[in-house]
Design an enzyme around this catalytic site. Structure first.
Site, mmCIF file in Angstrom:
data_model
loop_
_atom_site.group_PDB
_atom_site.id
_atom_site.type_symbol
_atom_site.label_atom_id
_atom_site.label_comp_id
_atom_site.label_asym_id
_atom_site.label_seq_id
_atom_site.Cartn_x
_atom_site.Cartn_y
_atom_site.Cartn_z
ATOM 1 N N ASP A 1 28.495 9.108 21.635
ATOM 2 C CA ASP A 1 27.110 9.164 21.839
ATOM 3 C C ASP A 1 26.489 10.069 21.510
ATOM 4 O OD1 ASP A 1 27.861 6.715 23.345
ATOM 5 O OD2 ASP A 1 27.040 7.502 25.454
ATOM 6 N N ASP B 1 27.481 0.534 20.195
ATOM 7 C CA ASP B 1 28.246 0.839 19.248
ATOM 8 C C ASP B 1 29.124 -0.440 18.739
ATOM 9 O OD1 ASP B 1 30.201 0.929 21.275
ATOM 10 O OD2 ASP B 1 29.952 3.313 21.603
ATOM 11 N N ASP C 1 16.509 -6.905 4.006
ATOM 12 C CA ASP C 1 15.064 -6.521 4.878
ATOM 13 C C ASP C 1 14.053 -6.443 3.601
ATOM 14 O OD1 ASP C 1 13.977 -5.246 7.079
ATOM 15 O OD2 ASP C 1 13.909 -3.682 5.779
ATOM 16 N N GLU D 1 14.350 -11.421 4.022
ATOM 17 C CA GLU D 1 13.015 -11.234 5.002
ATOM 18 C C GLU D 1 11.842 -11.459 4.202
ATOM 19 O OE1 GLU D 1 11.255 -8.499 8.573
ATOM 20 O OE2 GLU D 1 11.938 -7.593 6.792
#
Ligand code: CA
Length: 617
Positions: A144, A165, A330, A359
């Site tokens: 983390d 994760d 993207d 996209e």
């Protein structure tokens, strides 16, 4: 005189010092393969004053064709030609200065896996499950917070990192498979070492490494292997339009034109529709394509030939390395469109049956269809992009069940958008969805009315195209009041060790959540082997009085979908309207309720509901 001598001595000392100060820090791609159709490879070499060295490769397997220098002396771009080989090999690259080797590296050329070129990308046989890795499940709390990574985990901040994760995804592959999805699109996993908003992953800071807070590259490979062992497919999210401001090359770019630069920060107009506008001005074109997506997202100039090769090779590297079954690209129209066509062609040359979805967020079918491979565009542009997202249908799905049915409102919106499929070169290969990570959740958009959500999802799963389901849709996750991006990407309950409810299990879901989960579970698993839905023909009838009927059919099977969009009235299907299909059948099965249909001539449909009927001869 003394002063002159001193200056000369200092000058010589400086040259000597400078000459010795040559080092090698990075070689990208970190390794490559033999056996590609394109035998050329360009290595980006990065290191202090590396361009002052002479490069030497002594290998019968690889020829050093050209050494390219750029403005920044810390970079070299090596053009290699790999001999036709059917084995792995290791070559030695040496960097020599004044007769001495100042740096060197072994460069590995691996052998491609058998059948690698023949992989079949995700398609209409699949249902894609989209998840955001930071928000799905935290399988390893030890990653983390890591040294060297700017942002630490803070679950109280909706726009902060929450700790999800790769291990978390691994732990719940069984859940995704049980739901009935057959492909997984994971929002970007590459390193995003940004100071803020790093969780979403759209500001890449290293194109060759998974963000350590998600895991290592090896963990991604293990994930890919596990997904494949379950018979599912893996789709990687890529971003070529921009990188993150903290990308390592931002400290010293290879050349000033690596980015699209402006005298002062200039934002893109976000008007993706401009790129298909036959009346487009130079001003708007420049603004849209060269404007930056954000202050923290520098706009990459894919017209720089070294960057163009870098990006193309990077995607091929990930396909081959991780065994990908698809790419989601993207902000597709925000990149130079000639470059994007080159990219698609290069990928499809190596993997002819691969799939890429771009996209292209435009709200009318013509504006989206422009980008699909082999579109008959008036400007003769061919993007070579196999698949696009059905954003126009996404809009229709949001409005259709909320509005009263009028001449051009209500459920007619779905019919209308489908009738525009003439624009697409291949409408069966576009991705249809009600939600994604950028929009408010479908459940909110339907004012928490489960009946409408069920109608919308039934449509997504039975019409043409490749369905995509956003994680949490199956448990009625909501967006929340402030509508910020972080709220659209909430943590999946049960994904974190101390969560109160574990919605990955039936006992951790409340009754409406279990109802929705079971509904999707049944539909997705039914769809898995329904060739008639994957590739059957489609015929639809003009909605009448809020009742919408369409059929999917092939030579073996016929499926009828009926939706009643009325709020209160039960409706009966007019047999005469659908007679071209119904005349052949006397019985069928409604697959949501499991009930037998013995009188197709008198089909009555409850208000705000959908029936999916498999007819039997
Ligand atoms: Ca973690």
């Amino acid at each position: 005189m003394k002063k002159t001598i001193l200056i000369i001595i200092l000058f010589i000392a400086n040259i000597l010092l400078f000459a010795q100060d040559i080092s090698l820090s990075r070689v990208e791609p970190p390794f490559w393969w033999t056996g590609f159709k394109n035998r050329q490879l360009q290595l980006m070499i990065y290191g202090k004053n590396i361009s002052q060295a002479t490069v030497s490769i002594k290998s019968p397997d690889v020829a050093l064709v050209r050494v390219n220098k750029v403005e920044n002396p810390d970079y070299l771009f090596l053009d290699l030609l790999i001999q036709p080989l059917n084995r792995r090999t290791n070559i030695m690259i040496t960097f020599i200065n004044k007769g001495k080797q100042v740096a060197g590296c072994h460069y590995e050329l691996r052998m491609r896996k058998a059948g690698s070129a023949d992989r079949v990308g995700f398609n209409a046989n699949d249902v894609v499950y989209l998840l955001m890795p930071d928000r799905f499940a935290n399988g390893d709390t030890t990653n983390d917070n890591l040294p060297g990574m700017f942002e630490t985990t803070d679950r109280n901040n909706p726009d902060g990192r929450h700790g999800g994760d790769i291990k978390g995804i691994m732990d719940h592959l069984g859940y995704i498979q049980d739901l009935g999805a057959t492909a997984i699109w994971i929002n970007p996993l590459l390193e995003n070492n940004m100071k803020k908003y790093s969780y979403h992953g759209y500001s890449t800071t290293d194109y060759y490494n998974i963000d350590a807070r998600f895991g290592r590259n090896e963990d991604y490979i293990r994930l890919s292997d596990s997904i494949h062992k379950k018979g599912m497919k893996l789709i990687m999210d890529m971003i070529f339009n921009h990188c993150g401001l903290e990308h390592w090359w931002m400290k010293a770019l290879p050349s000033p034109d690596w980015l699209n630069n402006w005298p002062e920060f200039t934002r893109t107009s976000y008007r993706a529709g401009t790129m298909v506008d036959p009346y487009l001005s130079a001003y708007d074109s420049r603004q849209f394509v060269k404007g930056w997506f954000d202050q923290t997202m520098p706009d990459l100039n894919q017209h720089n030939p070294y960057l163009a090769k870098y990006l193309i090779q990077n995607s091929i590297w990930w396909i081959e390395y991780a065994g990908l079954d698809g790419i989601r690209q993207d902000t597709y129209p925000y990149c130079y469109k000639d470059f994007m066509a080159d990219w698609d062609k290069a990928v499809l040359k190596e993997y002819p049956r691969f799939n890429i979805v771009g996209e292209c967020w435009v709200t009318n079918p013509a504006g989206v269809a422009y980008w699909q491979k082999d579109a008959k565009n008036r400007d003769h542009y061919n993007s070579f992009l196999p698949s696009v997202f059905d954003f126009p249908m996404y809009d229709a799905l949001r409005l259709g069940f909320m509005e009263d049915d009028g001449w051009n409102t209500g459920i007619l919106r779905l019919y209308d958008i489908l009738s525009q499929d003439l624009s697409y070169p291949d409408p069966s290969h576009i991705v249809i969805f009600s939600d994604n990570h950028d929009v408010n959740r479908y459940f909110d958009s339907q004012k928490d009315d489960i009946r409408k959500v069920k109608m919308g999802l039934a449509f997504v799963l039975t019409t043409r195209g490749i369905p995509e389901i956003y994680y949490g849709t199956e448990i009625l996750m909501t967006t929340g009041d402030d509508q910020g991006d972080g709220q659209k990407r909430k943590d999946f309950p049960g994904g974190w060790p101390k969560d109160l409810h574990n919605a990955f299990t039936a006992s951790g879901r409340d009754a409406p959540q279990n109802d929705m989960f079971q509904y999707l579970h049944n539909l997705l698993n039914w769809r898995k082997n329904k060739e008639v839905i994957h590739s059957g023909k489609l015929k639809q009838f003009v909605p009448n009085d809020g009742l919408y009927v369409y059929f999917r059919y092939n030579q073996h099977d016929t499926v009828m979908v009926v939706m009643n969009n009325n709020k209160y009235e039960t409706k009966v299907v007019n047999r005469n309207v659908c007679n071209e299909f119904l005349k052949n059948f006397h019985r069928g099965k409604e697959i949501i309720s499991g009930s037998e249909i013995t009188d197709p001539d008198h089909l009555s449909v409850a208000p705000k509901s959908v029936m999916i009927i498999e007819f039997k001869h």
